[in-house]
Design a protein around this motif. Sequence first.
Motif, PDB file in Angstrom:
ATOM      1  N   ARG A   1       0.845  -1.210   0.000  1.00 28.46           N
ATOM      2  CA  ARG A   1       0.000   0.000   0.000  1.00 28.46           C
ATOM      3  C   ARG A   1       0.874   1.251   0.000  1.00 28.46           C
ATOM      4  O   ARG A   1       0.555   2.231  -0.667  1.00 28.46           O
ATOM      5  CB  ARG A   1      -0.975  -0.025   1.189  1.00 28.46           C
TER       6      ARG A   1
ATOM      7  N   LYS B   1      -5.815 -13.724   4.860  1.00 29.95           N
ATOM      8  CA  LYS B   1      -4.403 -14.097   4.826  1.00 29.95           C
ATOM      9  C   LYS B   1      -4.258 -15.471   5.463  1.00 29.95           C
ATOM     10  O   LYS B   1      -4.717 -15.671   6.591  1.00 29.95           O
ATOM     11  CB  LYS B   1      -3.582 -13.058   5.601  1.00 29.95           C
TER      12      LYS B   1
ATOM     13  N   GLN C   1       1.734  -9.813  -7.962  1.00 32.02           N
ATOM     14  CA  GLN C   1       2.909  -9.029  -8.359  1.00 32.02           C
ATOM     15  C   GLN C   1       4.207  -9.812  -8.211  1.00 32.02           C
ATOM     16  O   GLN C   1       5.264  -9.307  -8.569  1.00 32.02           O
ATOM     17  CB  GLN C   1       2.972  -7.738  -7.523  1.00 32.02           C
TER      18      GLN C   1
ATOM     19  N   ILE D   1      -5.904  -5.390  -6.988  1.00 33.11           N
ATOM     20  CA  ILE D   1      -5.574  -6.775  -6.622  1.00 33.11           C
ATOM     21  C   ILE D   1      -4.337  -6.780  -5.726  1.00 33.11           C
ATOM     22  O   ILE D   1      -4.246  -7.509  -4.743  1.00 33.11           O
ATOM     23  CB  ILE D   1      -5.368  -7.641  -7.896  1.00 33.11           C
ATOM     24  N   MET D   2      -3.385  -5.894  -6.030  1.00 34.68           N
ATOM     25  CA  MET D   2      -2.162  -5.790  -5.215  1.00 34.68           C
ATOM     26  C   MET D   2      -2.410  -5.172  -3.841  1.00 34.68           C
ATOM     27  O   MET D   2      -1.552  -5.262  -2.974  1.00 34.68           O
ATOM     28  CB  MET D   2      -1.158  -4.890  -5.931  1.00 34.68           C
TER      29      MET D   2
HETATM   30  C1  LIG Z   1      -4.587 -10.977  -3.830  1.00 30.75           C
HETATM   31  C2  LIG Z   1      -3.364 -10.226  -3.384  1.00 30.75           C
HETATM   32  C3  LIG Z   1      -3.255  -9.713  -2.096  1.00 30.75           C
HETATM   33  N1  LIG Z   1      -2.140  -9.044  -1.707  1.00 30.75           N
HETATM   34  C4  LIG Z   1      -2.007  -8.504  -0.341  1.00 30.75           C
HETATM   35  C5  LIG Z   1      -2.461  -7.041  -0.200  1.00 30.75           C
HETATM   36  C6  LIG Z   1      -2.682  -6.914   1.290  1.00 30.75           C
HETATM   37  O1  LIG Z   1      -1.452  -6.473   1.900  1.00 30.75           O
HETATM   38  C7  LIG Z   1      -2.974  -8.344   1.744  1.00 30.75           C
HETATM   39  C8  LIG Z   1      -4.377  -8.498   2.273  1.00 30.75           C
HETATM   40  O2  LIG Z   1      -4.407  -8.199   3.633  1.00 30.75           O
HETATM   41  P1  LIG Z   1      -5.130  -6.928   4.252  1.00 30.75           P
HETATM   42  O3  LIG Z   1      -5.776  -7.373   5.537  1.00 30.75           O
HETATM   43  O4  LIG Z   1      -5.979  -6.244   3.240  1.00 30.75           O
HETATM   44  O5  LIG Z   1      -3.932  -5.942   4.584  1.00 30.75           O
HETATM   45  P2  LIG Z   1      -2.632  -6.133   5.486  1.00 30.75           P
HETATM   46  O6  LIG Z   1      -2.925  -6.980   6.686  1.00 30.75           O
HETATM   47  O7  LIG Z   1      -1.504  -6.596   4.594  1.00 30.75           O
HETATM   48  O8  LIG Z   1      -2.306  -4.652   5.923  1.00 30.75           O
HETATM   49  P3  LIG Z   1      -3.228  -3.592   6.732  1.00 30.75           P
HETATM   50  O9  LIG Z   1      -4.486  -4.284   7.210  1.00 30.75           O
HETATM   51  O10 LIG Z   1      -2.387  -3.106   7.851  1.00 30.75           O
HETATM   52  O11 LIG Z   1      -3.526  -2.508   5.713  1.00 30.75           O
HETATM   53  O12 LIG Z   1      -2.828  -9.188   0.589  1.00 30.75           O
HETATM   54  C9  LIG Z   1      -1.083  -8.846  -2.592  1.00 30.75           C
HETATM   55  O13 LIG Z   1      -0.063  -8.235  -2.227  1.00 30.75           O
HETATM   56  N2  LIG Z   1      -1.184  -9.330  -3.858  1.00 30.75           N
HETATM   57  C10 LIG Z   1      -2.267 -10.014  -4.308  1.00 30.75           C
HETATM   58  O14 LIG Z   1      -2.297 -10.431  -5.491  1.00 30.75           O
END
Ligand SMILES: Cc1cn([C@H]2C[C@H](O)[C@@H](COP(=O)(O)OP(=O)(O)OP(=O)(O)O)O2)c(=O)[nH]c1=O
Length: 192
Positions: free
Chosen positions: A12, A80, A151, A168-169
Amino acid sequence: MRLILGSASPRRRELLAQIGVVPDSVLPPDIDETPLKGELPRLYCARIAREKVQAVQVGADDIALCADTTVALGRRIMGKPVDAGEAAAFLIALGGRRHSVITAVAVRRGDQIWTREVVSAVKMKRLSDAEINSYLASNDWQGKAGGYGIQGLAGAFIPWISGSYTAIMGLPVAETAAMLVTAGYPIWKGQP
Ligand SMILES: Cc1cn([C@H]2C[C@H](O)[C@@H](COP(=O)(O)OP(=O)(O)OP(=O)(O)O)O2)c(=O)[nH]c1=O
């Protein structure tokens, strides 16, 4: 006015930097991300983004930005993975099918909250045992919704998407830029 990024996700921060936005501070909120019983993925994702932005401690004139990314296979919510076993189960379920990736963005300034969800469709190829094992060994699944990151290495598993690659990222940059402008953040000032 300061911009506070309420996120621990390095993606992010990088995606914000792509559009020239550098937060004044990064304060990841700690909230319970357990889905409610029977909660649909899009509603879940929007609720979590809103709860994240409500949990960030900011001054009255500051802007807080949070997001949540959720992978949805039909009505099934994939967050996750807690371990490699769960990541393997996600990848086996996702392989050879289309799923949705929802990213909800929430922006707050004072009492006002703006939220938006961006839904993308992703096709993942059918995965062989060798592909799954090698991907799990890379550890690239860690901390990523659905157990993959488009990515990274898993890009090799994804022949087709429809929607927003940046969503998506983890952060749809076009929608985020528009929301920051709405909240009064001077995104287009000072660009070279
Ligand atoms: C599907 C997908 C997800 N992701 C990641 C993005 C998010 O960081 C993560 C989903 O978890 P989130 O709970 O959205 O975010 P986070 O725990 O990483 O961070 P925060 O809540 O503090 O903002 O998955 C990718 O990097 N690439 C992908 O293709």
